[in-house]
Scaffold this motif. Structure first.
Motif: not given
Length: 380
Positions: A200, A203, A278, A281, A289
């Motif tokens: 993450w 990302n 995002q 998440r 992701e």
């Protein structure tokens, strides 16, 4: 009498003739004394200017005019001196430090003319001699069609100081992504807490690249590059992503994505896509992701109009769905494979086969005489 007359004559010279001589003598003597006093005053105080003289005699005839003129000259001189001080010593402008450190400098050096960079991400475990970074570089050097030149546009994002130091020894475009809360030096096992944080964080960093106005092609370091993959990325795609399983139609959302090889163009649509990605998440807590991408892809294409291309595994391949045509393959990803040791074992065998292939005569290549060594630990 004569004596008395002389005495009077003396009186006459000093007093009785005052009607003709005394006023002028008095004036001259007074002026002389005044001048001496002024000169003495000025010599005792060299900082005084002529304006002080004019001020002292401002009641005499045109002295007021001279006083005004001299004061103006003095004021102009003072103003000029003050101005010269201001011009000579301007206040320095405050220096604003970039929140990204030297990232923008690294990107500018590595980017192509259309502001595209290739990126990979490593930690110390992957930079040791004989580890994945060595295999990654070797694939470029033994590749065909000038793929090695693409290394000029590669930015290596490092996750810890040891990886950054190792990168600087072998590559000109290294960036240290400073993070808190996770020790990134060791291997991160699939779906562990640290693994999810790393994925993450990657990302989020990709979103930053887009916001800075750069397109990027992200590649995991366990992807071997044999030919230029950009030839297979559509100009109409906002996002082009590799496939764990490719169903045949590059624009079908039924394909299964793999974020280890991902091209994204910088535009408002893709930046907004990343914001929703995002947010996913927390909406789909505990998912990595790649799974969240798969869950939001339908909604995001409808809402934002993002064009997603899924890359054909014939060219952009992986262990999940292996391309066996060495005449067409551009990249090969050690996906569907868990563990650094397993990846290293199978990718070394892949490079052995590739080196033999590139050294062979063209007719042997075209005849399809070369195949991967299967089964391996992961490759099959």
């Amino acid at each position: 009498m004569l004596g008395g007359g002389k005495m009077k004559g003396g009186d006459a010279v000093s007093g009785g003739g005052s009607s003709n001589i005394s006023p002028m003598v008095s004036f001259l003597l007074g002026a002389a004394v005044a001048t001496v006093c002024v000169l003495f005053f000025m010599s005792a105080s060299p900082g005084r200017s002529l304006v002080d003289v004019a001020a002292w005699s401002h009641n005499n005839g045109t002295a007021a005019q001279h006083h005004h003129h001299l004061r103006s000259v003095a004021d102009d001189a003072d103003a000029a001196r003050n101005l010269s001080v201001v011009v000579a010593a301007p206040a320095p402008a405050p220096v604003q430090a970039s929140p990204y450190g030297d990232l923008e400098e690294v990107l500018a050096r590595a980017a192509t003319a259309d502001r595209t960079v290739i990126m990979t991400q490593i930690n110390a475990a992957w930079t040791k001699p004989g580890s994945l970074l060595d295999l990654f570089f070797e694939s470029f050097r033994t590749g065909e069609g000038g793929v090695a030149r693409l290394l000029d546009h590669l930015v290596i994002v490092t996750m810890d100081p040891a990886a950054y130091a190792g990168c600087q020894l072998v590559h000109p475009h290294c960036y240290f992504l400073r993070t808190t809360g996770v020790d990134y030096r060791g291997e991160k096992f699939f779906m562990s807490k640290d693994y999810l944080e790393m994925m993450w964080g990657r990302n989020k960093f990709q979103q930053t690249i887009l916001q800075l106005g750069y397109n990027f092609l992200f590649t995991d370091v366990d992807v071997m590059w044999f030919r230029d993959p950009f030839k297979h990325i559509s100009m109409g795609a906002d996002i082009a992503i590799s496939s764990d399983v490719f169903m045949g139609d590059p624009y079908s959302l039924g394909n299964f994505p793999n974020g280890g090889f991902l091209f994204v163009r910088s535009c408002n649509k893709t930046i907004e896509f990343y914001r929703h990605w995002q947010a996913g998440r927390y909406r789909f807590f505990g998912k990595h992701e790649q799974d969240v991408f798969n869950l939001i892809k339908h909604d995001m294409t409808d809402r934002l109009g993002v064009a997603i291309q899924f890359l054909d595994t014939t060219y952009i391949s992986g262990f999940c769905q292996l391309s066996r045509d060495l005449n067409k393959i551009c990249t090969l990803h050690a996906n569907c494979c868990v563990g650094l040791g397993a990846k290293l074992h199978d990718l070394r065998n892949v490079l052995d086969v590739w080196r033999n292939y590139t050294a062979a005569p063209v007719p042997d290549k075209r005849a399809g005489k070369f195949q991967w060594k299967v089964p391996g630990i992961c490759i099959h």
